[in-house]
Design an enzyme around this catalytic site. Structure first.
Site, mmCIF file in Angstrom:
data_model
loop_
_atom_site.group_PDB
_atom_site.id
_atom_site.type_symbol
_atom_site.label_atom_id
_atom_site.label_comp_id
_atom_site.label_asym_id
_atom_site.label_seq_id
_atom_site.Cartn_x
_atom_site.Cartn_y
_atom_site.Cartn_z
ATOM 1 N N ASP A 1 1.081 -1.064 0.525
ATOM 2 C CA ASP A 1 -0.095 0.594 -0.108
ATOM 3 C C ASP A 1 0.740 1.109 0.110
ATOM 4 O OD1 ASP A 1 -2.313 -1.031 0.129
ATOM 5 O OD2 ASP A 1 -2.519 -1.493 2.145
ATOM 6 N N GLY A 2 2.262 1.303 1.036
ATOM 7 C CA GLY A 2 3.005 2.139 0.809
ATOM 8 C C GLY A 2 3.243 3.132 -0.402
ATOM 9 N N ASN B 1 -5.106 8.675 2.713
ATOM 10 C CA ASN B 1 -5.279 8.066 4.225
ATOM 11 C C ASN B 1 -5.569 8.647 5.034
ATOM 12 O OD1 ASN B 1 -4.622 5.572 3.468
ATOM 13 N ND2 ASN B 1 -2.895 4.816 3.869
ATOM 14 N N GLU B 2 -4.505 9.343 5.316
ATOM 15 C CA GLU B 2 -5.175 10.583 6.588
ATOM 16 C C GLU B 2 -4.830 11.584 6.904
ATOM 17 O OE1 GLU B 2 -2.392 8.680 7.381
ATOM 18 O OE2 GLU B 2 -3.082 6.604 8.349
ATOM 19 N N THR C 1 -9.114 2.125 8.200
ATOM 20 C CA THR C 1 -8.427 1.046 8.211
ATOM 21 C C THR C 1 -6.659 0.870 8.087
ATOM 22 O OG1 THR C 1 -7.835 0.142 5.557
ATOM 23 C CG2 THR C 1 -9.300 -0.610 6.937
ATOM 24 N N ALA C 2 -5.839 2.377 7.861
ATOM 25 C CA ALA C 2 -4.990 2.721 8.179
ATOM 26 C C ALA C 2 -4.355 3.241 9.064
ATOM 27 C CB ALA C 2 -4.270 3.476 6.693
ATOM 28 N N TYR C 3 -4.155 4.079 9.725
ATOM 29 C CA TYR C 3 -3.204 4.242 11.062
ATOM 30 C C TYR C 3 -4.755 4.719 11.990
ATOM 31 C CZ TYR C 3 -1.215 7.811 14.204
ATOM 32 O OH TYR C 3 -0.333 9.033 15.372
ATOM 33 N N ASN C 4 -6.147 5.338 11.366
ATOM 34 C CA ASN C 4 -7.278 5.297 12.306
ATOM 35 C C ASN C 4 -7.623 4.016 12.903
ATOM 36 O OD1 ASN C 4 -9.837 6.911 13.025
ATOM 37 N ND2 ASN C 4 -10.091 4.727 11.491
ATOM 38 N N LYS C 5 -7.525 2.858 12.751
ATOM 39 C CA LYS C 5 -7.693 1.029 12.723
ATOM 40 C C LYS C 5 -6.689 1.353 13.936
ATOM 41 C CE LYS C 5 -8.010 -3.243 12.316
ATOM 42 N NZ LYS C 5 -7.524 -4.031 12.727
HETATM 43 P P1 NAP Z 1 3.991 2.466 5.450
HETATM 44 O O1 NAP Z 1 4.807 1.399 5.339
HETATM 45 O O2 NAP Z 1 3.394 2.766 4.171
HETATM 46 O O3 NAP Z 1 2.304 1.833 6.324
HETATM 47 C C1 NAP Z 1 2.363 1.403 7.317
HETATM 48 C C2 NAP Z 1 1.157 0.045 7.265
HETATM 49 O O4 NAP Z 1 0.120 0.246 7.088
HETATM 50 C C3 NAP Z 1 1.821 -1.389 6.299
HETATM 51 O O5 NAP Z 1 1.892 -1.911 6.520
HETATM 52 C C4 NAP Z 1 0.792 -0.405 4.679
HETATM 53 O O6 NAP Z 1 0.701 -1.623 3.662
HETATM 54 C C5 NAP Z 1 -0.213 -0.249 5.801
HETATM 55 N N1 NAP Z 1 -1.342 0.718 5.419
HETATM 56 C C6 NAP Z 1 -0.982 1.920 4.451
HETATM 57 N N2 NAP Z 1 -2.656 1.505 3.961
HETATM 58 C C7 NAP Z 1 -3.348 1.291 4.010
HETATM 59 C C8 NAP Z 1 -5.022 0.996 4.691
HETATM 60 N N3 NAP Z 1 -5.564 1.814 3.595
HETATM 61 N N4 NAP Z 1 -5.282 -0.044 5.126
HETATM 62 C C9 NAP Z 1 -4.900 -0.574 5.581
HETATM 63 N N5 NAP Z 1 -3.647 -1.070 5.920
HETATM 64 C C10 NAP Z 1 -2.847 0.056 5.345
HETATM 65 O O7 NAP Z 1 4.289 3.837 6.398
HETATM 66 P P2 NAP Z 1 4.743 4.930 5.530
HETATM 67 O O8 NAP Z 1 5.689 5.122 4.434
HETATM 68 O O9 NAP Z 1 4.827 5.833 7.366
HETATM 69 O O10 NAP Z 1 3.253 5.491 5.609
HETATM 70 C C11 NAP Z 1 2.638 6.313 6.369
HETATM 71 C C12 NAP Z 1 1.105 5.104 6.576
HETATM 72 O O11 NAP Z 1 1.774 5.003 7.746
HETATM 73 C C13 NAP Z 1 0.155 6.738 6.644
HETATM 74 O O12 NAP Z 1 -0.852 6.097 5.430
HETATM 75 C C14 NAP Z 1 -0.666 5.859 8.411
HETATM 76 O O13 NAP Z 1 -1.614 5.018 7.916
HETATM 77 C C15 NAP Z 1 0.753 4.606 8.924
HETATM 78 N N6 NAP Z 1 0.693 4.938 9.872
HETATM 79 C C16 NAP Z 1 0.105 3.874 11.082
HETATM 80 C C17 NAP Z 1 1.092 3.919 11.711
HETATM 81 C C18 NAP Z 1 0.131 3.397 12.768
HETATM 82 O O14 NAP Z 1 -0.702 2.192 12.915
HETATM 83 N N7 NAP Z 1 0.605 3.703 14.676
HETATM 84 C C19 NAP Z 1 1.114 5.322 12.661
HETATM 85 C C20 NAP Z 1 1.664 6.038 11.546
HETATM 86 C C21 NAP Z 1 1.179 5.920 9.998
HETATM 87 P P3 NAP Z 1 1.580 -2.727 3.543
HETATM 88 O O15 NAP Z 1 2.640 -3.641 4.069
HETATM 89 O O16 NAP Z 1 1.178 -3.170 2.020
HETATM 90 O O17 NAP Z 1 2.542 -1.244 2.252
#
Ligand code: NAP
Length: 263
Positions: free
Chosen positions: A42-43, A114-115, A153-157
């Site tokens: 997804d990234g 996403n957010e 379903t990403a950070y929000n979840k």
């Molecule tokens: P990233 O590696 O691109 O994303 C983090 C994880 O979230 C990866 O496993 C990614 O899947 C998955 N993901 C992304 N969008 C999704 C979606 N809409 N539904 C379900 N899973 C999803 O991380 P990054 O490079 O830092 O990119 C930023 C993203 O990370 C943000 O958009 C945010 O949603 C997420 N994030 C999550 C948290 C948390 O959950 N605590 C904290 C900060 C940021 P893939 O492995 O397939 O790429």
């Protein structure tokens, strides 16, 4: 018709990229492509969306989850045929628009699939939260996350926000470690708002004097902000176009991503 390919720099992704380039009939061109093929997780797809927001995106899933990717590695020939015969389904995804206004009036714009988040990881962040012109609360805590339906379903979840059905077009506002005590009170629950709402966040003057590390993020893009005054977040008029061989069912996507373990 012009296309380009963005891939994670892994051997598998690069092999797929070369195979597609050999078999697609269209012109390979990074400049204003009509179609972008993202190979990775997804990234990778989100990065492609930021680089080419007007293109039709095809995602090939090689990552861990693949919430956005509609083709698997084994579907590469199917994807090539779909593009060569111009026979595919397009799903539109909502985008958030973020407008941040600094103390001196400078306006910066970005969008998110996403957010959008605003956070201060080291010092407490104080924000006046408005929904349209209605003052909701004085928020104190680490930050706030505002997500699209597909970003739910990403950070929000992870923040215990709700998963939103892709047939509903809403904005979700979720807290990142809000402080709740006799002194401070926030709504605490995630709020699901109409697509017509505008969220306005005002940073208290004291906060930007005392908080050296205030960040705004739009998906993976992060902006360290020194003198933010107001942040507006609302759903954009523009949508992102994502292609698939056949119409994907939202519930299948949820099950595949979160409930069925990889063997
Ligand atoms: P990233 O590696 O691109 O994303 C983090 C994880 O979230 C990866 O496993 C990614 O899947 C998955 N993901 C992304 N969008 C999704 C979606 N809409 N539904 C379900 N899973 C999803 O991380 P990054 O490079 O830092 O990119 C930023 C993203 O990370 C943000 O958009 C945010 O949603 C997420 N994030 C999550 C948290 C948390 O959950 N605590 C904290 C900060 C940021 P893939 O492995 O397939 O790429």
């Amino acid at each position: 018709m012009k296309y380009c390919i963005l891939s994670r720099d892994f051997e598998e992704s690069n092999k797929i990229k070369e195979y597609i380039k050999l078999n697609l009939k269209h012109e390979y061109n990074n400049n204003n492509p009509d179609i972008v093929i993202a190979i990775g997780g997804d990234g990778t797809i989100i990065k492609a969306a930021h680089e080419y927001p007007k293109a039709i995106l095809f995602g090939i899933h090689t990552g861990h989850l693949g919430f956005y990717a509609n083709y698997l590695v084994n579907d590469v020939d199917l994807l090539i045929n779909d593009i060569n015969t111009n026979n595919y389904n397009i799903e539109e995804y909502s985008l958030l628009q973020a407008e941040f206004v600094s103390k001196n009036g400078t306006v910066t714009n970005d969008f998110a699939l996403n957010e959008v988040t605003i956070s201060s990881p080291l010092r407490t962040l104080t924000l006046d939260v408005y929904i349209d012109d209605h003052f909701l609360e004085k928020y104190r805590g680490t930050g706030l996350c505002i997500s699209t339906p597909s970003g739910s379903t990403a950070y929000n979840k992870s923040l215990h926000g709700a998963i939103v059905d892709n047939l509903v077009n809403v904005i979700q506002l979720t807290e990142i470690a809000g402080i709740n005590s006799n002194a401070y009170r926030t709504i605490s629950s995630p709020m699901v708002l109409s697509d017509k709402r505008r969220i306005k966040l005002e940073v208290e003057a004291k906060t930007y004097q005392e908080t050296s590390d205030l960040f705004i993020t739009a998906d993976h893009v992060s902006y360290p902000v020194k003198e933010l005054k107001t942040l507006y977040i609302f759903l954009s008029d523009k949508k992102l176009k994502m292609a698939s061989h056949d119409k994907k069912n939202f519930m299948d996507r949820i099950t595949r991503t979160f409930l069925v373990s990889k063997e």
